[in-house]
Design an enzyme around this catalytic site. Structure first.
Site, short mmCIF file in Angstrom:
data_model
loop_
_atom_site.label_atom_id
_atom_site.label_comp_id
_atom_site.label_asym_id
_atom_site.label_seq_id
_atom_site.Cartn_x
_atom_site.Cartn_y
_atom_site.Cartn_z
N VAL A 2 0.86 -1.18 0.00
CA VAL A 2 0.00 0.00 0.00
C VAL A 2 0.90 1.23 0.00
O VAL A 2 1.83 1.32 0.80
CB VAL A 2 -0.92 0.04 1.23
CG1 VAL A 2 -1.82 1.27 1.20
CG2 VAL A 2 -1.75 -1.24 1.31
N CYS A 3 0.66 2.14 -0.93
CA CYS A 3 1.40 3.40 -1.00
C CYS A 3 2.90 3.13 -1.10
O CYS A 3 3.33 2.33 -1.93
CB CYS A 3 1.03 4.27 0.21
SG CYS A 3 1.49 6.00 0.09
N THR A 4 3.71 3.76 -0.27
CA THR A 4 5.17 3.62 -0.36
C THR A 4 5.68 2.31 0.22
O THR A 4 6.89 2.10 0.29
CB THR A 4 5.88 4.80 0.32
OG1 THR A 4 5.39 4.95 1.65
CG2 THR A 4 5.63 6.09 -0.45
N THR A 62 2.85 3.21 -7.00
CA THR A 62 2.92 3.71 -5.63
C THR A 62 2.28 5.09 -5.63
O THR A 62 1.69 5.51 -6.63
CB THR A 62 4.37 3.73 -5.10
OG1 THR A 62 4.35 4.08 -3.71
CG2 THR A 62 5.22 4.72 -5.87
#
Length: 344
Positions: free
Chosen positions: A128-130, A148
């Site tokens: 998730v995300c970074t 990302t």
């Protein structure tokens, strides 16, 4: 009186997949993790369990959180989280979720070592995300297409040349590896996994219960055209940007827009591209597509009516635009978002 909608408002979906055993979902925790990266997906899986309970079915997901040593962690917002167990002795999960946050950019070497040793054992490996930075650092994204948070896509691509970074989608599947964009995109990704296991209607019911406005497909853009583009410095160009958004069915050719800005077509095209960050034609295309998507999501207008209202002229022109940008037809796009409406 408005009807209250809860998990029990749907009958069991006849086409739902019946898994033979519970699916083990493990969320990795570390200091300076982004709290929404953690809680967003976990609320979706917990919601799916609640949906099944309301329909007399056992839970589908065994949801666990773990950190190195089982120690509490502090999120980037200061929230303290107490994990369920020690990551070092956790069983191999069916779904391993690695969230992002400031801590993902400066990871604990032991956490990277754990991912290197154990990440490939998971049935599905999710970031998730970074959190994608952690998977990349552990060598788990080599040769993969990933995404990302849009603000870090360039950094991820520069730092790890062996992966293909796509900055546009909200999540990307490549084999058993699934990477998502920033923060709330993790909810969309988790909903997609629930849909894989239970079917579309239960996933939509979970989304409604969480008051998620839309259950977005993975190839939907991370942000809107008006957010992605720059706001022009000069007032006449800013007025043109607003005119385009308010009047997608109007004549939005360069000569017509240049006349509104009191510039020659050549001057206008050059100034617009310099100040907005993209040529006027591309900006118009994106605004029309975005407007058409919203109308298909929010109204009962047919595809032909939507095409006219958004400046496409014909349904075929709009279909080509949708296929080119989103990979689905307008009718299919509407089916995903408004299953109760009749489509063209």
């Amino acid at each position: 009186m408005a009807e209250k909608v809860g998990y029990s408002s749907l009958l069991p979906w006849p086409g739902a997949v019946r898994l033979r055993r519970m699916s083990q979902v493990l969320m990795v925790l570390f200091d300076q993790v982004q709290s929404l990266d953690v809680t967003g997906p976990l609320e979706v899986f917990a919601g799916a369990n609640s949906w099944r309970s309301a329909h007399g079915q056992p839970p589908l997901y065994d949801i666990r959180t773990a950190s190195l040593g089982g120690q509490p962690v502090r999120t980037s917002s200061g929230l303290r989280l107490a994990p369920d167990e020690d990551l070092r002795i956790s069983d191999d999960p069916d779904v391993l979720i690695v969230p992002g946050g400031a801590g993902a950019r400066h990871p604990d070497p032991e956490l990277i070592g754990w991912l290197q040793a154990r990440g490939h054992r998971a049935g599905q490996l999710v970031s998730v995300c970074t959190g994608a930075f952690l998977l990349a650092e552990a060598g788990l994204l080599g040769g993969r297409r990933v995404t990302t948070h849009w603000a870090y896509c360039g950094v991820l691509a520069a730092q790890f040349s062996d992966i293909s970074v796509d900055p546009d989608p909200i999540f990307v599947r490549d084999g058993n590896v699934i990477t998502s964009a920033g923060v709330t995109a993790g909810i969309d990704l988790a909903l997609a996994l629930v849909e894989d296991d239970l079917g579309r209607d239960p996933a939509l019911e979970v989304a409604r219960h969480l008051v998620v406005f839309l259950r977005r497909p993975g190839n939907q853009a991370q942000f809107s055209t008006q957010l992605a583009a720059q706001l022009a410095h000069r007032a006449p160009l800013r007025d043109v940007q607003q005119w385009i958004a308010d009047n997608p069915a109007a004549d939005l050719s360069v000569p017509a827009l240049a006349s509104r800005a009191s510039l020659s077509p050549r001057q206008f095209a050059r100034a617009f591209a310099a100040e907005v960050g993209m040529p006027p034609g591309r900006y118009v295309d994106r605004i029309r597509l975005e407007t058409a998507r919203r109308r298909l999501e929010d109204t009962a207008d047919g595809v032909e009516q939507t095409a006219r209202a958004c400046g496409y002229g014909t349904p075929e022109a709009m279909r080509r635009a949708f296929m080119r940008a989103l990979g689905v037809s307008p009718g299919e796009y509407r089916r995903r978002f408004r299953p109760a409406l009749a489509t063209d």
